[in-house]
Design an enzyme around this catalytic site. Structure first.
Site, PDB file in Angstrom:
ATOM      1  N   GLU A 145      21.954  29.524  56.160  1.00 54.72           N
ATOM      2  CA  GLU A 145      22.600  30.181  55.016  1.00 54.72           C
ATOM      3  C   GLU A 145      21.591  30.522  53.921  1.00 54.72           C
ATOM      4  O   GLU A 145      21.672  31.593  53.310  1.00 54.72           O
ATOM      5  CB  GLU A 145      23.713  29.288  54.460  1.00 54.72           C
ATOM      6  CG  GLU A 145      24.812  28.938  55.458  1.00 54.72           C
ATOM      7  CD  GLU A 145      25.425  30.154  56.129  1.00 54.72           C
ATOM      8  OE1 GLU A 145      25.419  31.251  55.519  1.00 54.72           O
ATOM      9  OE2 GLU A 145      25.901  30.018  57.264  1.00 54.72           O
ATOM     10  N   HIS A 148      19.821  33.618  54.885  1.00 59.29           N
ATOM     11  CA  HIS A 148      20.608  34.816  54.569  1.00 59.29           C
ATOM     12  C   HIS A 148      20.309  35.274  53.138  1.00 59.29           C
ATOM     13  O   HIS A 148      20.112  36.470  52.879  1.00 59.29           O
ATOM     14  CB  HIS A 148      22.104  34.513  54.674  1.00 59.29           C
ATOM     15  CG  HIS A 148      22.689  34.759  56.036  1.00 59.29           C
ATOM     16  ND1 HIS A 148      22.451  35.908  56.753  1.00 59.29           N
ATOM     17  CD2 HIS A 148      23.522  34.004  56.798  1.00 59.29           C
ATOM     18  CE1 HIS A 148      23.104  35.852  57.904  1.00 59.29           C
ATOM     19  NE2 HIS A 148      23.756  34.704  57.956  1.00 59.29           N
TER      20      HIS A 148
END
Length: 290
Positions: A145, A148
């Site tokens: 994450e 990202h």
């Protein structure tokens, strides 16, 4: 599949609302008053296309908090929360981004990152993820994450969606004008767009919107491979991310709200509209990494 369709409809709904507002303000009549003004139409399409995409981006974090029921960790209440915050901070420092907000939400195994800017993002993990994975696997998911965010995926996806929206708005109105002109051939009494224009543009906004969503979903799948690789780099080895994906493959991923579905660690199994590649392909890509 329902979750993916709802995600697509979020952006489409914003564009349609902007289109209705434009109709009420008489923009369409201006564009077609003396024949179709392609230059003005292109400018209109750019505003509509990127306007909808950037509105979605700017409200992504507050909408995610509300729709997923994310509880932000302002002050860790236990050792697990402290570990999650410290893990996010460690990866954020490694990636060279500002410390994201960190939150937990109730549900089956999943996690997501969202936010309009790299230095003010949000990373959230589910209670199901924490209870079904080892710490090393959860750490890999958090690394995914953070990758990202570091890759600027939210902004990249917004730009791609904006380009697709622009083509949808532009083409639907050009075709709508052509259809309306054909249906009203020889009619000199009425000026401005007729019913053929409005019906055609609404139908094509929806049909072309779904075709654009297929392209956006393809880009999203490529982004997942990069985030997996980013997690491996942040951890210094790829096995934890492989283990995390293998674990996810044996679990039922939690359903995320449409506003953050594409940013989750796991996606649906649909072909054309899936925002995530199959788990097996992601593992194979990691195994092939040097």
């Amino acid at each position: 599949m329902k979750r993916i369709v709802l995600f697509v409809l979020t952006n489409l709904a914003i564009v349609l609302v902007l289109g209705i507002v434009a109709n009420l303000l008489g923009v369409n009549r201006y564009l077609t008053a003396n024949g179709l003004n392609l230059g003005a139409l292109l400018g209109f399409a750019l505003i509509m296309g990127f306007g909808g995409a950037f509105i979605s981006l700017l409200i992504s974090k507050p909408v995610a908090k509300w729709s997923a029921g994310v509880q932000i960790i302002e002050q860790p209440r236990n050792a697990d929360e402290a570990w999650i915050v410290n893990t996010v901070r460690k990866f954020a420092d490694q990636a060279g981004i500002g410390m994201p907000e960190v939150g937990i939400f109730e549900g089956e195994p999943n996690a997501f990152a969202t936010g309009a800017f790299k230095n003010s993002a949000l990373v959230a993990v589910s209670t199901g993820l924490l209870s079904n994975m080892t710490r090393e696997e959860v750490e890999a998911v958090i690394g995914h994450e953070v990758a990202h965010i570091a890759n600027g995926d939210m902004v990249t996806m917004t730009l791609i969606q904006g380009v697709m929206n622009t083509f949808v708005v532009f083409l639907s109105r050009v075709i709508g004008y052509a259809v309306d002109s054909f249906l009203r051939k020889g009619d000199q009494e009425n000026s401005g767009p007729g019913i053929g224009y409005y019906v055609t543009t609404i139908v094509l906004d929806i049909v072309l919107g779904f075709l654009a969503a297929i392209i956006v979903a393809w880009f999203s799948r490529q982004r997942e491979f990069r985030a997996d690789a980013g997690a491996a780099q942040l951890m210094g080895r790829k096995q934890p991310m492989i283990n995390a994906l293998s674990r996810l493959g044996g679990l039922t991923p939690g359903e995320l709200p449409k506003s953050v579905a594409a940013m989750g660690i796991a996606g649906g199994i649909g072909q054309l509209f899936s925002t995530h590649p199959p788990i097996e392909e992601r593992i194979a890509a990691l195994q092939a990494m040097r």
